[in-house]
Design an enzyme around this catalytic site. Structure first.
Site, short mmCIF file in Angstrom:
data_model
loop_
_atom_site.label_atom_id
_atom_site.label_comp_id
_atom_site.label_asym_id
_atom_site.label_seq_id
_atom_site.Cartn_x
_atom_site.Cartn_y
_atom_site.Cartn_z
N TYR A 110 0.87 4.29 -2.54
CA TYR A 110 -0.21 5.26 -2.38
C TYR A 110 -0.04 6.04 -1.07
CZ TYR A 110 -5.12 6.88 -2.00
OH TYR A 110 -6.26 7.62 -1.87
N ASP A 111 0.15 5.30 0.03
CA ASP A 111 0.23 5.96 1.35
C ASP A 111 1.41 6.93 1.40
OD1 ASP A 111 -1.60 3.91 1.66
OD2 ASP A 111 -0.74 3.11 3.51
N GLU A 112 2.58 6.42 0.99
CA GLU A 112 3.76 7.29 1.01
C GLU A 112 3.67 8.33 -0.09
OE1 GLU A 112 5.73 7.47 3.41
OE2 GLU A 112 5.85 5.51 4.37
N ARG A 134 -13.36 -1.25 -4.74
CA ARG A 134 -13.61 -0.68 -3.42
C ARG A 134 -14.83 -1.35 -2.79
NH1 ARG A 134 -12.25 5.66 -4.22
NH2 ARG A 134 -12.82 5.29 -6.37
N PRO A 183 -5.68 -1.88 6.96
CA PRO A 183 -5.86 -1.27 8.29
C PRO A 183 -6.98 -1.95 9.08
CG PRO A 183 -5.59 0.42 6.61
CD PRO A 183 -5.71 -0.89 5.88
N ARG A 184 -6.73 -2.17 10.38
CA ARG A 184 -7.68 -2.89 11.25
C ARG A 184 -8.89 -2.02 11.59
NH1 ARG A 184 -8.49 -7.38 11.42
NH2 ARG A 184 -9.65 -7.00 13.32
N SER A 217 -18.91 -0.34 -3.50
CA SER A 217 -19.38 -0.64 -4.87
C SER A 217 -19.28 -2.14 -5.16
CB SER A 217 -18.58 0.17 -5.89
OG SER A 217 -17.22 0.13 -5.62
N LYS A 263 0.96 9.86 -1.01
CA LYS A 263 0.14 10.96 -0.46
C LYS A 263 0.90 11.70 0.64
CE LYS A 263 -3.80 10.60 -2.76
NZ LYS A 263 -4.41 11.69 -3.54
N ARG A 265 0.83 -1.22 0.00
CA ARG A 265 0.00 0.00 0.00
C ARG A 265 0.85 1.25 0.00
NH1 ARG A 265 -5.42 -1.83 2.14
NH2 ARG A 265 -6.08 0.31 2.35
P1 NAD Z 1 -11.18 7.85 -8.86
O1 NAD Z 1 -10.24 6.77 -9.23
O2 NAD Z 1 -12.62 7.66 -9.16
O3 NAD Z 1 -10.73 9.22 -9.49
C1 NAD Z 1 -9.39 9.58 -9.70
C2 NAD Z 1 -9.30 10.31 -11.02
O4 NAD Z 1 -7.94 10.70 -11.25
C3 NAD Z 1 -9.71 9.42 -12.20
O5 NAD Z 1 -10.60 10.10 -13.04
C4 NAD Z 1 -8.38 9.14 -12.90
O6 NAD Z 1 -8.52 8.89 -14.28
C5 NAD Z 1 -7.61 10.41 -12.58
N1 NAD Z 1 -6.17 10.21 -12.70
C6 NAD Z 1 -5.43 9.22 -12.13
N2 NAD Z 1 -4.14 9.35 -12.49
C7 NAD Z 1 -4.07 10.43 -13.29
C8 NAD Z 1 -3.01 11.08 -13.97
N3 NAD Z 1 -1.76 10.61 -13.92
N4 NAD Z 1 -3.28 12.18 -14.70
C9 NAD Z 1 -4.55 12.66 -14.78
N5 NAD Z 1 -5.59 12.09 -14.16
C10 NAD Z 1 -5.36 10.99 -13.42
O7 NAD Z 1 -10.98 8.09 -7.28
P2 NAD Z 1 -11.76 9.05 -6.30
O8 NAD Z 1 -12.38 8.23 -5.27
O9 NAD Z 1 -12.58 10.01 -7.06
O10 NAD Z 1 -10.54 9.81 -5.63
C11 NAD Z 1 -10.20 11.14 -5.98
C12 NAD Z 1 -9.09 11.62 -5.08
O11 NAD Z 1 -9.52 11.61 -3.71
C13 NAD Z 1 -7.83 10.79 -5.16
O12 NAD Z 1 -6.70 11.64 -5.09
C14 NAD Z 1 -7.89 9.94 -3.91
O13 NAD Z 1 -6.61 9.59 -3.45
C15 NAD Z 1 -8.61 10.86 -2.94
N6 NAD Z 1 -9.31 10.09 -1.91
C16 NAD Z 1 -10.48 9.45 -2.20
C17 NAD Z 1 -11.10 8.71 -1.21
C18 NAD Z 1 -12.40 8.00 -1.44
O14 NAD Z 1 -12.88 7.29 -0.55
N7 NAD Z 1 -13.05 8.14 -2.57
C19 NAD Z 1 -10.53 8.61 0.07
C20 NAD Z 1 -9.32 9.25 0.30
C21 NAD Z 1 -8.73 10.01 -0.68
N1 UDP Z 2 -12.94 -5.34 1.43
C1 UDP Z 2 -13.65 -6.54 1.50
N2 UDP Z 2 -14.14 -7.05 0.32
C2 UDP Z 2 -13.99 -6.42 -0.88
C3 UDP Z 2 -13.29 -5.20 -0.93
C4 UDP Z 2 -12.76 -4.70 0.26
O1 UDP Z 2 -13.81 -7.13 2.56
O2 UDP Z 2 -14.50 -6.92 -1.90
C5 UDP Z 2 -12.41 -4.78 2.70
C6 UDP Z 2 -10.93 -4.41 2.64
O3 UDP Z 2 -10.15 -5.52 3.01
C7 UDP Z 2 -10.88 -3.29 3.67
C8 UDP Z 2 -12.24 -2.61 3.56
O4 UDP Z 2 -13.08 -3.55 2.91
O5 UDP Z 2 -10.75 -3.83 4.96
C9 UDP Z 2 -12.21 -1.31 2.74
O6 UDP Z 2 -11.59 -1.59 1.51
P1 UDP Z 2 -11.46 -0.53 0.33
O7 UDP Z 2 -10.60 -1.17 -0.71
O8 UDP Z 2 -12.79 -0.04 -0.07
O9 UDP Z 2 -10.74 0.73 0.99
P2 UDP Z 2 -9.50 0.93 1.97
O10 UDP Z 2 -8.92 -0.38 2.40
O11 UDP Z 2 -8.53 1.72 1.18
O12 UDP Z 2 -10.09 1.65 3.11
#
Ligand code: NAD
Ligand code: UDP
Length: 321
Positions: free
Chosen positions: A145-147, A186, A273-274, A189, A149, A142
């Protein structure tokens, strides 16, 4: 206002774009469609004040000056998506954020970074306040992504200290709602999609791990408030503190969809994450923000959207579109 939204074709970016356009702003969306889709922008493209630039933010943004605000959301967000090409994910979060910050610096625009609760890793403090520095495994799957961000946050604060850019950093916790891509892996969905198909709903691990889910309109409202506040701030958590285990989420969604699906169990991914729940005291105090949509209400709207989307896709297929 003239506003740039990177990641505009994604889930959050498209809802944010719709809201900004409805408020009367001019919006330019930037996206390379890595995980986003043009159909998310159907509503936006009805506005003459909207334009779209297909572009990878890893390369400098070809947008010139004259911007008031830059919302930087471009990055894959779903674990299976960001782990598909982890080197590229790290590149997007470092170079993409650098390029978006450069655009804001040159334009004198205010900049907002869509950061994440993932910067807290597998948290040892619960709920998570902004002051918690996190527990990220920097060599795990992970980490790209984590690092990524975390360095994006660092860059944002250094652009503020070194170049005086007016920055905002939102630490977004799990958000859900209409337009989530059912294939992106995710949890909300995926569970809805499988329940509606009558397939097993797959819970990873024993399902005791928790998340706290925020409905998209609440989250977008938080982003807009954070962007427009005049207060100088550190990072701000945005999320809904209503916490639920993944097993309970699976049962809730199966119940709400009236599905005959069963819960199945699969291996827990590494470093999953737990527990996760935001401490949103700062967002409440400074932005007057808090979530308004309860989980069941939000899930009900999301399920309705999913059904409508599936019917629409079937109709288009039948029509040969
Ligand atoms: P998403 O995947 O639906 O949207 C991300 C968008 O960024 C997509 O349209 C993708 O095509 C575009 N993208 C990715 N790489 C690109 C690049 N190199 N150049 C141009 N466009 C690029 O995800 P989301 O849920 O809408 O997330 C949007 C933002 O919010 C992300 O930065 C994500 O890290 C942050 N975020 C979302 C959540 C969540 O739960 N949805 C939680 C924490 C952080
Ligand atoms: N998860 C699950 N079944 C799935 C997809 C995810 O049990 O089909 C779990 C996953 O292991 C995590 C939680 O749901 O504990 C949230 O996962 P997601 O990928 O949506 O987001 P994140 O882990 O980044 O919070």
């Amino acid at each position: 206002m003239r506003i740039v939204v990177t990641g505009a074709a994604g889930f959050l970016g498209s809802h944010l774009t719709d809201r900004l356009l409805a408020e009367g702003h001019h919006v330019t969306g930037v996206d390379n469609l890595l995980t986003g889709h043009r159909h998310n922008l159907e509503q936006a493209t009805r506005y003459p004040t909207f334009s779209f630039v297909e572009h990878d933010v890893v390369d400098p943004l070809p947008l010139g000056c004259g911007w008031d605000q830059v919302y930087h959301l471009a990055s894959p967000a779903s674990p299976p998506m960001y782990q598909r090409d982890p080197v590229q994910t790290a590149r997007i979060n470092f170079l993409g954020t650098l390029n978006a910050l450069e655009l804001a610096r040159k334009a004198g625009a205010r900049f907002l970074l869509a950061s994440t609760s993932e910067t807290y890793g597998d948290p040892e403090v619960h709920p998570q306040p902004e002051s918690y520095r996190g527990n990220v495994n920097q060599t795990g799957p992970r980490a790209c992504y984590d690092e990524g961000k975390r360095i994006a946050e660092t860059l944002s604060f250094d652009f503020h200290r070194q170049h005086g850019v007016d920055i905002r950093v939102a630490r977004i916790f799990n958000t859900y709602g209409p337009r989530m891509n059912p294939d992106d892996g995710r949890v909300v969905s995926s569970f809805i999609d499988r329940a509606l198909r009558g397939q097993d709903v797959t819970v990873f691990g024993d399902g005791s791990q928790t998340r706290s889910f925020c409905y998209v309109s609440d989250l977008v409202d938080g982003l807009c408030r954070l962007m427009t506040t005049e207060a100088t701030l550190g990072p701000v958590n945005l999320g809904n503190p209503e916490e639920i285990s993944m097993l309970d989420l699976a049962r809730t969604i199966i119940g709400m969809t009236g599905s005959a699906s069963e819960v199945a169990f699969a291996a827990l991914p590494q470093d999953d994450p737990r527990q996760r729940r935001p401490d949103i005291t700062r967002a409440g105090d400074v932005l007057g923000w808090g979530p308004t949509i309860a989980l069941r209400d939000g899930l009900s709207r999301t399920i309705d959207d999913h059904v409508a989307l599936t019917q629409d896709r079937r109709a288009r297929t039948r029509a040969g579109a």
